[in-house]
Design a protein around this motif. Sequence first.
Motif, PDB file in Angstrom:
ATOM      1  N   ASP A 177      57.783   0.472  66.176  1.00 23.80           N
ATOM      2  CA  ASP A 177      58.417   0.885  67.441  1.00 23.80           C
ATOM      3  C   ASP A 177      59.119   2.231  67.295  1.00 23.80           C
ATOM      4  O   ASP A 177      59.146   3.032  68.222  1.00 23.80           O
ATOM      5  CB  ASP A 177      59.428  -0.173  67.893  1.00 23.80           C
ATOM      6  CG  ASP A 177      58.759  -1.509  68.130  1.00 23.80           C
ATOM      7  OD1 ASP A 177      57.972  -1.594  69.071  1.00 23.80           O
ATOM      8  OD2 ASP A 177      58.997  -2.450  67.355  1.00 23.80           O
ATOM      9  N   VAL A 178      59.714   2.470  66.113  1.00 22.38           N
ATOM     10  CA  VAL A 178      60.394   3.751  65.886  1.00 22.38           C
ATOM     11  C   VAL A 178      59.356   4.872  65.881  1.00 22.38           C
ATOM     12  O   VAL A 178      59.539   5.918  66.510  1.00 22.38           O
ATOM     13  CB  VAL A 178      61.191   3.743  64.552  1.00 22.38           C
ATOM     14  CG1 VAL A 178      61.908   5.076  64.351  1.00 22.38           C
ATOM     15  CG2 VAL A 178      62.193   2.588  64.515  1.00 22.38           C
ATOM     16  N   LEU A 179      58.233   4.614  65.201  1.00 23.38           N
ATOM     17  CA  LEU A 179      57.171   5.638  65.147  1.00 23.38           C
ATOM     18  C   LEU A 179      56.586   5.918  66.526  1.00 23.38           C
ATOM     19  O   LEU A 179      56.309   7.061  66.886  1.00 23.38           O
ATOM     20  CB  LEU A 179      56.047   5.174  64.209  1.00 23.38           C
ATOM     21  CG  LEU A 179      56.365   5.248  62.725  1.00 23.38           C
ATOM     22  CD1 LEU A 179      55.155   4.789  61.914  1.00 23.38           C
ATOM     23  CD2 LEU A 179      56.764   6.668  62.312  1.00 23.38           C
ATOM     24  N   ASP A 180      56.450   4.858  67.300  1.00 22.27           N
ATOM     25  CA  ASP A 180      55.938   5.000  68.662  1.00 22.27           C
ATOM     26  C   ASP A 180      56.886   5.899  69.475  1.00 22.27           C
ATOM     27  O   ASP A 180      56.444   6.779  70.232  1.00 22.27           O
ATOM     28  CB  ASP A 180      55.841   3.596  69.271  1.00 22.27           C
ATOM     29  CG  ASP A 180      55.341   3.632  70.690  1.00 22.27           C
ATOM     30  OD1 ASP A 180      54.254   4.195  70.893  1.00 22.27           O
ATOM     31  OD2 ASP A 180      56.034   3.131  71.603  1.00 22.27           O
ATOM     32  N   ALA A 181      58.190   5.695  69.273  1.00 21.27           N
ATOM     33  CA  ALA A 181      59.188   6.518  69.984  1.00 21.27           C
ATOM     34  C   ALA A 181      59.088   7.970  69.521  1.00 21.27           C
ATOM     35  O   ALA A 181      59.132   8.904  70.331  1.00 21.27           O
ATOM     36  CB  ALA A 181      60.590   5.965  69.757  1.00 21.27           C
ATOM     37  N   GLU A 182      58.926   8.171  68.222  1.00 22.95           N
ATOM     38  CA  GLU A 182      58.820   9.543  67.693  1.00 22.95           C
ATOM     39  C   GLU A 182      57.573  10.237  68.267  1.00 22.95           C
ATOM     40  O   GLU A 182      57.594  11.407  68.640  1.00 22.95           O
ATOM     41  CB  GLU A 182      58.787   9.494  66.161  1.00 22.95           C
ATOM     42  CG  GLU A 182      58.490  10.807  65.446  1.00 22.95           C
ATOM     43  CD  GLU A 182      59.552  11.901  65.611  1.00 22.95           C
ATOM     44  OE1 GLU A 182      60.254  11.895  66.621  1.00 22.95           O
ATOM     45  OE2 GLU A 182      59.642  12.767  64.726  1.00 22.95           O
ATOM     46  N   GLU A 183      56.467   9.483  68.383  1.00 21.16           N
ATOM     47  CA  GLU A 183      55.239  10.059  68.975  1.00 21.16           C
ATOM     48  C   GLU A 183      55.473  10.465  70.424  1.00 21.16           C
ATOM     49  O   GLU A 183      54.985  11.483  70.897  1.00 21.16           O
ATOM     50  CB  GLU A 183      54.076   9.049  68.891  1.00 21.16           C
ATOM     51  CG  GLU A 183      53.488   8.918  67.496  1.00 21.16           C
ATOM     52  CD  GLU A 183      53.107  10.273  66.898  1.00 21.16           C
ATOM     53  OE1 GLU A 183      52.391  11.037  67.561  1.00 21.16           O
ATOM     54  OE2 GLU A 183      53.557  10.580  65.770  1.00 21.16           O
TER      55      GLU A 183
END
Length: 448
Positions: A53-59
């Motif tokens: 979820d954190v990576l998705d937010a960063e993307e």
Amino acid sequence: MGKKVEWGRSVEEWIQKYPLLKKMRAYEPVFWMNPHKDTVANVLPTLPLSWKDVLDAEERWKRFAPLIRRLFPETEERKGIIESPLKEIPRMKEQLEGQIGRRIPGRLFLKCDHELPVAGSIKARGGIYEVLKHGENLAVEKGLLSYEDDYSVMASERFREFFSQYAVAVGSTGNLGLSIGIISAALGFRVTVHMSADAKEWKKNLLRQKGVTVVEYASDYSKAVEEGRRQSDQDPMSYFVDDEQSKELFLGYSVAACRLKKQLEQADVPVDEEHPLILYLPCGVGGAPGGVTFGMKLLFGEHVYCFFGEPTHSPCMLLGLMTGLHEKARVQDFGMDNMTEADGLAVGAPSGLVSKLAGKWIDGVYTVEDEELYPILAMLKDTEAMKIEPSSSAALLGWKRFVENPQVEKYIPMEKANHIAWTTGGLFVPEPLMEEFYRRGKDHLSKE
Ligand SMILES: Cc1ncc(COP(=O)(O)O)c(C=O)c1O
């Protein structure tokens, strides 16, 4: 009586169980190590959010960078990424060591969210992220946008017209309102910010200048949120950003950890068993420090330690975590008044979402007095030429409290530790007001 039924105990019984409450009710500064703390490995499988979820937010932030760059030229240098520098503050450290009376090992840094562009505080991370995500959802749903597009198209009149059919609302002590108001107005949304009595006049004026509707309340933050939520729920076209419950805000904050990791590498700061990293994070409802803690623990596991700083008059996260009452813990019900000059931290009840998502990863909570905030602010201006707002001082006071506290050595090997005080706001404070804060700090220092 009603409260006793809800809580299972009377206030007197809570005090008997947790004697620290006596000091808290007398507004004495305290330092609390979290006995409920658990390892990342144990807690992670129980949580509804993960690294993905954190990576998705960063993307998502990356997809929006071309739009942010277009809307806010001050982000040009970082190509539309809203980020703050990590700066070492050796002169400030030396001054603080002078007050403490000894040299403290390890490097002391500021994570300078007081300089964060666009909204001038840490709340930009969560607030802007959530509005962008909402805008993306609407535009994709209506077939106006696909994830592969250049998102700068959203700065066009066509999109502004589209977004103007929709409303965004939020309840705030000030800085979340600024971030939501600024980004929503820039995209073309109709936006209403419900401001608690603590919110400073200049923050309301700034929002009005940007075309935001500001509704003022004579009561505290929880009431402004409740009323804002109620009014927004009556309008099917309105979206409410819920500081007490929002996973999106939380994830927006958590991305800071990915960015900080790179900055730590650049500054040659190792984070491992031998070199623990200790963070001091000002806390209001808990979303911002909670999201940062979540990201940092996922990245650095047991080698990073996160301490939250609250005003002595508003220790809501401490109360919620210590008693296990979480969002049901209102400082006013325990005889504290929630009156503080640290406006961003003037919150009477903590976010239940945060205490459940990050509560077992928070290493401890300390409280600070209003009068301590100004001298720190003045010293930082004198030593490092940095200007912060009073709430931000709670970060540096954490370092001071921490290194002065002999019990921490039992928990954390301090010899090679490095420290980051997360200064959370300041960029937009009008100069005459900043001057007044500074004078107040200098007056205080001259009496010491
Ligand atoms: C300057 C500043 N620091 C820290 C915080 C704390 O953030 P949170 O309320 O998410 O805990 C706020 C909140 O508005 C703030 O304005």
